[in-house]
Design an enzyme around this catalytic site. Sequence first.
Site, PDB file in Angstrom:
ATOM      1  N   SER A 127       0.833  -1.204   0.000  1.00 49.37           N
ATOM      2  CA  SER A 127       0.000   0.000   0.000  1.00 49.37           C
ATOM      3  C   SER A 127       0.868   1.254   0.000  1.00 49.37           C
ATOM      4  O   SER A 127       1.982   1.261   0.534  1.00 49.37           O
ATOM      5  CB  SER A 127      -0.862  -0.011   1.264  1.00 49.37           C
ATOM      6  OG  SER A 127      -1.438   1.248   1.504  1.00 49.37           O
ATOM      7  N   TYR A 154      -1.993  -1.592  11.039  1.00 52.99           N
ATOM      8  CA  TYR A 154      -2.235  -2.114   9.685  1.00 52.99           C
ATOM      9  C   TYR A 154      -1.098  -1.699   8.744  1.00 52.99           C
ATOM     10  O   TYR A 154      -0.505  -2.521   8.046  1.00 52.99           O
ATOM     11  CB  TYR A 154      -3.582  -1.597   9.136  1.00 52.99           C
ATOM     12  CG  TYR A 154      -3.643  -1.628   7.632  1.00 52.99           C
ATOM     13  CD1 TYR A 154      -3.852  -2.819   6.962  1.00 52.99           C
ATOM     14  CD2 TYR A 154      -3.427  -0.469   6.875  1.00 52.99           C
ATOM     15  CE1 TYR A 154      -3.857  -2.860   5.577  1.00 52.99           C
ATOM     16  CE2 TYR A 154      -3.438  -0.496   5.504  1.00 52.99           C
ATOM     17  CZ  TYR A 154      -3.647  -1.701   4.847  1.00 52.99           C
ATOM     18  OH  TYR A 154      -3.640  -1.733   3.489  1.00 52.99           O
ATOM     19  N   LYS A 158       2.134  -3.882   6.656  1.00 51.35           N
ATOM     20  CA  LYS A 158       2.551  -3.810   5.243  1.00 51.35           C
ATOM     21  C   LYS A 158       4.053  -3.555   5.170  1.00 51.35           C
ATOM     22  O   LYS A 158       4.768  -4.167   4.370  1.00 51.35           O
ATOM     23  CB  LYS A 158       1.774  -2.724   4.494  1.00 51.35           C
ATOM     24  CG  LYS A 158       0.300  -3.033   4.302  1.00 51.35           C
ATOM     25  CD  LYS A 158       0.078  -4.225   3.376  1.00 51.35           C
ATOM     26  CE  LYS A 158      -1.369  -4.630   3.256  1.00 51.35           C
ATOM     27  NZ  LYS A 158      -1.568  -5.976   2.673  1.00 51.35           N
ATOM     28  N   ASN A 184      -5.533   4.242  -4.027  1.00 50.21           N
ATOM     29  CA  ASN A 184      -6.879   3.943  -3.503  1.00 50.21           C
ATOM     30  C   ASN A 184      -7.743   3.215  -4.533  1.00 50.21           C
ATOM     31  O   ASN A 184      -8.321   3.861  -5.414  1.00 50.21           O
ATOM     32  CB  ASN A 184      -7.572   5.239  -3.064  1.00 50.21           C
ATOM     33  CG  ASN A 184      -6.984   5.803  -1.792  1.00 50.21           C
ATOM     34  OD1 ASN A 184      -5.781   6.042  -1.704  1.00 50.21           O
ATOM     35  ND2 ASN A 184      -7.817   5.989  -0.787  1.00 50.21           N
ATOM     36  N   LEU A 205     -14.141   5.677   1.550  1.00 54.21           N
ATOM     37  CA  LEU A 205     -14.952   6.756   0.983  1.00 54.21           C
ATOM     38  C   LEU A 205     -16.023   6.272  -0.009  1.00 54.21           C
ATOM     39  O   LEU A 205     -17.204   6.601   0.144  1.00 54.21           O
ATOM     40  CB  LEU A 205     -14.025   7.784   0.309  1.00 54.21           C
ATOM     41  CG  LEU A 205     -14.713   8.937  -0.405  1.00 54.21           C
ATOM     42  CD1 LEU A 205     -15.559   9.753   0.570  1.00 54.21           C
ATOM     43  CD2 LEU A 205     -13.675   9.836  -1.088  1.00 54.21           C
TER      44      LEU A 205
HETATM   45  C1  UD1 Z   1      -6.729   3.838   4.005  1.00 54.31           C
HETATM   46  C2  UD1 Z   1      -5.271   3.577   4.304  1.00 54.31           C
HETATM   47  C3  UD1 Z   1      -4.677   2.710   3.244  1.00 54.31           C
HETATM   48  C4  UD1 Z   1      -5.440   1.436   3.176  1.00 54.31           C
HETATM   49  C5  UD1 Z   1      -6.892   1.691   2.906  1.00 54.31           C
HETATM   50  C6  UD1 Z   1      -7.604   0.376   3.053  1.00 54.31           C
HETATM   51  C7  UD1 Z   1      -4.086   5.315   5.511  1.00 54.31           C
HETATM   52  C8  UD1 Z   1      -3.359   6.609   5.432  1.00 54.31           C
HETATM   53  N1  UD1 Z   1      -4.548   4.838   4.357  1.00 54.31           N
HETATM   54  O1  UD1 Z   1      -6.778   4.657   2.842  1.00 54.31           O
HETATM   55  O2  UD1 Z   1      -3.364   2.381   3.556  1.00 54.31           O
HETATM   56  O3  UD1 Z   1      -4.916   0.601   2.175  1.00 54.31           O
HETATM   57  O4  UD1 Z   1      -7.425   2.631   3.858  1.00 54.31           O
HETATM   58  O5  UD1 Z   1      -8.918   0.466   3.308  1.00 54.31           O
HETATM   59  O6  UD1 Z   1      -4.231   4.750   6.562  1.00 54.31           O
HETATM   60  N2  UD1 Z   1     -13.260  10.040   3.698  1.00 54.31           N
HETATM   61  C9  UD1 Z   1     -14.314  10.883   4.016  1.00 54.31           C
HETATM   62  N3  UD1 Z   1     -15.454  10.332   4.507  1.00 54.31           N
HETATM   63  C10 UD1 Z   1     -15.600   8.983   4.706  1.00 54.31           C
HETATM   64  C11 UD1 Z   1     -14.522   8.124   4.376  1.00 54.31           C
HETATM   65  C12 UD1 Z   1     -13.353   8.697   3.888  1.00 54.31           C
HETATM   66  O7  UD1 Z   1     -14.219  12.098   3.846  1.00 54.31           O
HETATM   67  O8  UD1 Z   1     -16.668   8.538   5.184  1.00 54.31           O
HETATM   68  C13 UD1 Z   1     -12.033  10.631   3.127  1.00 54.31           C
HETATM   69  C14 UD1 Z   1     -10.797  10.369   3.954  1.00 54.31           C
HETATM   70  O9  UD1 Z   1     -10.606  11.398   4.887  1.00 54.31           O
HETATM   71  C15 UD1 Z   1      -9.723  10.347   2.879  1.00 54.31           C
HETATM   72  C16 UD1 Z   1     -10.442   9.815   1.632  1.00 54.31           C
HETATM   73  O10 UD1 Z   1     -11.816  10.005   1.899  1.00 54.31           O
HETATM   74  O11 UD1 Z   1      -9.289  11.630   2.598  1.00 54.31           O
HETATM   75  C17 UD1 Z   1     -10.156   8.363   1.375  1.00 54.31           C
HETATM   76  O12 UD1 Z   1     -10.399   7.625   2.553  1.00 54.31           O
HETATM   77  P1  UD1 Z   1     -10.430   6.022   2.565  1.00 54.31           P
HETATM   78  O13 UD1 Z   1     -11.292   5.519   1.464  1.00 54.31           O
HETATM   79  O14 UD1 Z   1     -10.774   5.589   3.958  1.00 54.31           O
HETATM   80  O15 UD1 Z   1      -8.940   5.583   2.198  1.00 54.31           O
HETATM   81  P2  UD1 Z   1      -7.541   6.056   2.827  1.00 54.31           P
HETATM   82  O16 UD1 Z   1      -7.703   6.549   4.204  1.00 54.31           O
HETATM   83  O17 UD1 Z   1      -6.877   6.925   1.845  1.00 54.31           O
END
Ligand code: UD1
Length: 343
Positions: A127, A154, A158, A184, A205
Amino acid sequence: MIKKILVTGGTGYIGSHTTVELQNNGFEVVIVDNLSNSNAGVIDRIEKITGIRPAFEKVDCADVVAMKKVFAAYPGIKGIIHFAADKAVGESVEKPLKYYRNNIDSLLTLLELMPENGVEGIVFSSSCTVYGQPASEYLPVSEQAPIQPAMSPYGNTKQINEEIIRDAIHSGAPYKSIILRYFNPIGAHPSSKIGELPNGIPQNLVPFLTQAAAGIRKELSVFGNDYSTPDGSCIRDYINVVDLAKAHVTAMNRMLENRSGLPLEYFNLGTGKGLSVLELIHSFEKATGVKVPYKIVGRREGDIEQIWADPRHANEVLGWKAVETIEDTLRSAWNWQNKMPTL
Ligand code: UD1
């Protein structure tokens, strides 16, 4: 000759899409999965898409005795793609030992069993989390960017897994490895027969967004609009899961044909384009015509501000490129939301 590949975690999100692409490219696939976060019905769906039913064993790949039986039952496995792992960042903070035990034991088991079973190489599912928040001079992130202390157990699993593979190969282990660092992954297969099946309330997200758009959740919470980015929301590199799956086929061919002459290689898998959370919401609305109810809330602990890939090494050396548009990818996620099986 048809090459036999072991796919651990093959009923999961990325594993199932990769199995489809491997079968479409003439590989024979044996899946092992303990079904801790997936469903055996995925095997039927893979068969519907490809016309081929992959072999499947419900086995925990950390279980040495059970894995020995798998290798005995399917002789001639040439390569492994290792997806099987726990992956919820938040849960890993609460249950670190679960993450260290599962994610590290399963890799150790595979590496120990590879030589005696003549397996030539392992593609490892890593990752971009290994880069932490890269300093601005390292954005976009190439494979040369420094590895930073992990922000969660987690993420640490990795990093440790990458180090285990590096040290084993350095010691002269008789196999090769390609480590793929995903950005992502989002979206679903265009057939809408496989996709991400979130367990409970989605943490990522896009699954949350599609559930909010479908009315299953009241609204999407956007975690922060006060970051130092153009619109204040976090930036990520969202890559289509089918594009990502295809990279595994390319990597497997490269490794088994020893095209590089190197025992160990690393590739970042992303599009090269950063998208903010708000941009992603607007792209979804444009692609599907469906409004996403959302509100801005506070930052999520542990989130990094911005990261996106420099995919040139993967483009030029691996010979793979992400080609799907963000609109098509988000449409595939929406189609999957509306057609996914209820479990
Ligand atoms: C995270 C992990 C990544 C992992 C992946 C697996 C970190 C830094 N990254 O990715 O290593 O492989 O999860 O699932 O730990 N967001 C919102 N609202 C939501 C959900 C997310 O605004 O309800 C935003 C988050 O703040 C982020 C973006 O969407 O900016 C992506 O979030 P997400 O899909 O959870 O992935 P990462 O956090 O990038």
